[in-house]
Motif scaffolding. Sequence first.
Motif, PDB file in Angstrom:
ATOM      1  N   GLU A 144      13.438   0.731  12.136  1.00 15.04           N
ATOM      2  CA  GLU A 144      14.701   1.051  11.341  1.00 15.04           C
ATOM      3  C   GLU A 144      14.284   1.977  10.127  1.00 15.04           C
ATOM      4  O   GLU A 144      15.085   2.629   9.985  1.00 15.04           O
ATOM      5  CB  GLU A 144      15.136  -0.184  10.723  1.00 15.04           C
ATOM      6  N   ARG A 145      13.147   2.249   9.877  1.00 20.40           N
ATOM      7  CA  ARG A 145      13.029   3.195   8.912  1.00 20.40           C
ATOM      8  C   ARG A 145      11.214   3.862   9.206  1.00 20.40           C
ATOM      9  O   ARG A 145      10.407   3.072  10.087  1.00 20.40           O
ATOM     10  CB  ARG A 145      12.737   2.512   7.306  1.00 20.40           C
ATOM     11  N   PRO A 146      10.941   4.746   8.692  1.00 27.53           N
ATOM     12  CA  PRO A 146       9.622   5.564   8.652  1.00 27.53           C
ATOM     13  C   PRO A 146       8.547   4.213   8.582  1.00 27.53           C
ATOM     14  O   PRO A 146       8.898   3.537   7.673  1.00 27.53           O
ATOM     15  CB  PRO A 146       9.763   6.785   8.166  1.00 27.53           C
ATOM     16  N   ASP A 147       7.384   4.779   8.933  1.00 28.48           N
ATOM     17  CA  ASP A 147       6.170   4.079   8.485  1.00 28.48           C
ATOM     18  C   ASP A 147       6.128   4.061   6.999  1.00 28.48           C
ATOM     19  O   ASP A 147       5.366   3.004   6.438  1.00 28.48           O
ATOM     20  CB  ASP A 147       4.927   4.578   9.294  1.00 28.48           C
ATOM     21  N   THR A 148       6.454   5.214   6.461  1.00 27.52           N
ATOM     22  CA  THR A 148       5.987   5.501   5.095  1.00 27.52           C
ATOM     23  C   THR A 148       7.270   6.248   4.210  1.00 27.52           C
ATOM     24  O   THR A 148       8.004   6.972   5.134  1.00 27.52           O
ATOM     25  CB  THR A 148       4.886   6.307   4.676  1.00 27.52           C
ATOM     26  N   PRO A 149       7.337   5.808   3.156  1.00 27.79           N
ATOM     27  CA  PRO A 149       8.554   6.537   2.474  1.00 27.79           C
ATOM     28  C   PRO A 149       8.414   7.923   2.036  1.00 27.79           C
ATOM     29  O   PRO A 149       9.136   8.726   1.457  1.00 27.79           O
ATOM     30  CB  PRO A 149       8.781   5.677   1.394  1.00 27.79           C
ATOM     31  N   CYS A 150       7.185   8.493   2.298  1.00 29.69           N
ATOM     32  CA  CYS A 150       6.834   9.697   1.879  1.00 29.69           C
ATOM     33  C   CYS A 150       7.696  10.801   2.555  1.00 29.69           C
ATOM     34  O   CYS A 150       8.106  10.835   3.632  1.00 29.69           O
ATOM     35  CB  CYS A 150       5.218   9.927   2.096  1.00 29.69           C
ATOM     36  N   VAL A 151       8.089  11.684   1.699  1.00 28.92           N
ATOM     37  CA  VAL A 151       8.900  12.922   1.979  1.00 28.92           C
ATOM     38  C   VAL A 151       8.277  14.264   1.682  1.00 28.92           C
ATOM     39  O   VAL A 151       8.950  15.171   1.644  1.00 28.92           O
ATOM     40  CB  VAL A 151      10.392  12.887   1.421  1.00 28.92           C
ATOM     41  N   ALA A 152       6.896  14.235   1.499  1.00 29.13           N
ATOM     42  CA  ALA A 152       6.013  15.406   1.322  1.00 29.13           C
ATOM     43  C   ALA A 152       6.585  16.196   0.237  1.00 29.13           C
ATOM     44  O   ALA A 152       6.439  17.614  -0.053  1.00 29.13           O
ATOM     45  CB  ALA A 152       6.151  16.178   2.603  1.00 29.13           C
ATOM     46  N   VAL A 153       7.126  15.453  -0.926  1.00 28.07           N
ATOM     47  CA  VAL A 153       7.441  16.016  -2.200  1.00 28.07           C
ATOM     48  C   VAL A 153       6.823  15.090  -3.170  1.00 28.07           C
ATOM     49  O   VAL A 153       7.271  14.617  -4.270  1.00 28.07           O
ATOM     50  CB  VAL A 153       9.090  15.821  -2.524  1.00 28.07           C
ATOM     51  N   CYS A 154       5.246  15.413  -3.047  1.00 32.36           N
ATOM     52  CA  CYS A 154       4.509  14.431  -3.965  1.00 32.36           C
ATOM     53  C   CYS A 154       4.346  14.868  -5.244  1.00 32.36           C
ATOM     54  O   CYS A 154       4.171  16.017  -5.537  1.00 32.36           O
ATOM     55  CB  CYS A 154       3.253  14.555  -3.297  1.00 32.36           C
ATOM     56  N   SER A 155       4.595  14.136  -6.463  1.00 32.08           N
ATOM     57  CA  SER A 155       4.451  14.431  -7.789  1.00 32.08           C
ATOM     58  C   SER A 155       3.667  13.334  -8.641  1.00 32.08           C
ATOM     59  O   SER A 155       3.435  13.333  -9.776  1.00 32.08           O
ATOM     60  CB  SER A 155       5.732  14.478  -8.418  1.00 32.08           C
ATOM     61  N   THR A 156       2.922  12.745  -7.812  1.00 34.04           N
ATOM     62  CA  THR A 156       2.003  11.539  -8.427  1.00 34.04           C
ATOM     63  C   THR A 156       0.749  12.005  -9.217  1.00 34.04           C
ATOM     64  O   THR A 156       0.256  11.494 -10.108  1.00 34.04           O
ATOM     65  CB  THR A 156       1.520  10.408  -7.473  1.00 34.04           C
ATOM     66  N   THR A 157       0.656  13.507  -9.089  1.00 41.54           N
ATOM     67  CA  THR A 157      -0.486  13.923  -9.905  1.00 41.54           C
ATOM     68  C   THR A 157      -0.143  14.294 -11.510  1.00 41.54           C
ATOM     69  O   THR A 157      -0.843  14.097 -12.137  1.00 41.54           O
ATOM     70  CB  THR A 157      -0.855  15.374  -9.405  1.00 41.54           C
ATOM     71  N   PHE A 158       1.187  14.326 -11.334  1.00 44.54           N
ATOM     72  CA  PHE A 158       1.925  14.552 -12.641  1.00 44.54           C
ATOM     73  C   PHE A 158       2.646  13.412 -13.202  1.00 44.54           C
ATOM     74  O   PHE A 158       2.912  13.182 -14.424  1.00 44.54           O
ATOM     75  CB  PHE A 158       2.810  15.961 -12.743  1.00 44.54           C
ATOM     76  N   ASP A 159       3.310  12.867 -12.410  1.00 47.24           N
ATOM     77  CA  ASP A 159       4.280  11.614 -12.694  1.00 47.24           C
ATOM     78  C   ASP A 159       3.601  10.049 -12.282  1.00 47.24           C
ATOM     79  O   ASP A 159       3.134  10.069 -11.313  1.00 47.24           O
ATOM     80  CB  ASP A 159       5.749  11.763 -12.094  1.00 47.24           C
ATOM     81  N   GLU A 160       3.908   9.028 -12.880  1.00 48.24           N
ATOM     82  CA  GLU A 160       3.593   8.063 -12.596  1.00 48.24           C
ATOM     83  C   GLU A 160       4.398   7.494 -11.525  1.00 48.24           C
ATOM     84  O   GLU A 160       3.986   6.727 -10.571  1.00 48.24           O
ATOM     85  CB  GLU A 160       3.905   6.729 -13.979  1.00 48.24           C
ATOM     86  N   ILE A 161       5.655   7.816 -11.306  1.00 48.66           N
ATOM     87  CA  ILE A 161       6.465   7.402 -10.100  1.00 48.66           C
ATOM     88  C   ILE A 161       6.801   8.632  -9.440  1.00 48.66           C
ATOM     89  O   ILE A 161       7.264   9.662 -10.156  1.00 48.66           O
ATOM     90  CB  ILE A 161       8.001   6.928 -10.674  1.00 48.66           C
TER      91      ILE A 161
END
Length: 63
Positions: A7-24
């Motif tokens: 029903e959903r992808p294997d991961t919620p990743c949408v290739a808009v990663c900001s975890t280098t700068f943000d906790e969430i």
Amino acid sequence: MSIDVPERPDTPCVAVCSTTFDEICRGCGRSVLEVANWVFMTAAEKNNVWERITAEGYPRRKG
């Protein structure tokens, strides 16, 4: 013969990663630890994350 389609992808990743700068992550809504440990999480743990992030309006996909 029927094929089970997730029903959903294997991961919620949408290739808009900001975890280098943000906790969430601004793209998927996961914490840095959730992103880093995703491949090691059980199906139940992943489901808990999916439920939380979708309730919060994530993942944020363009389109």
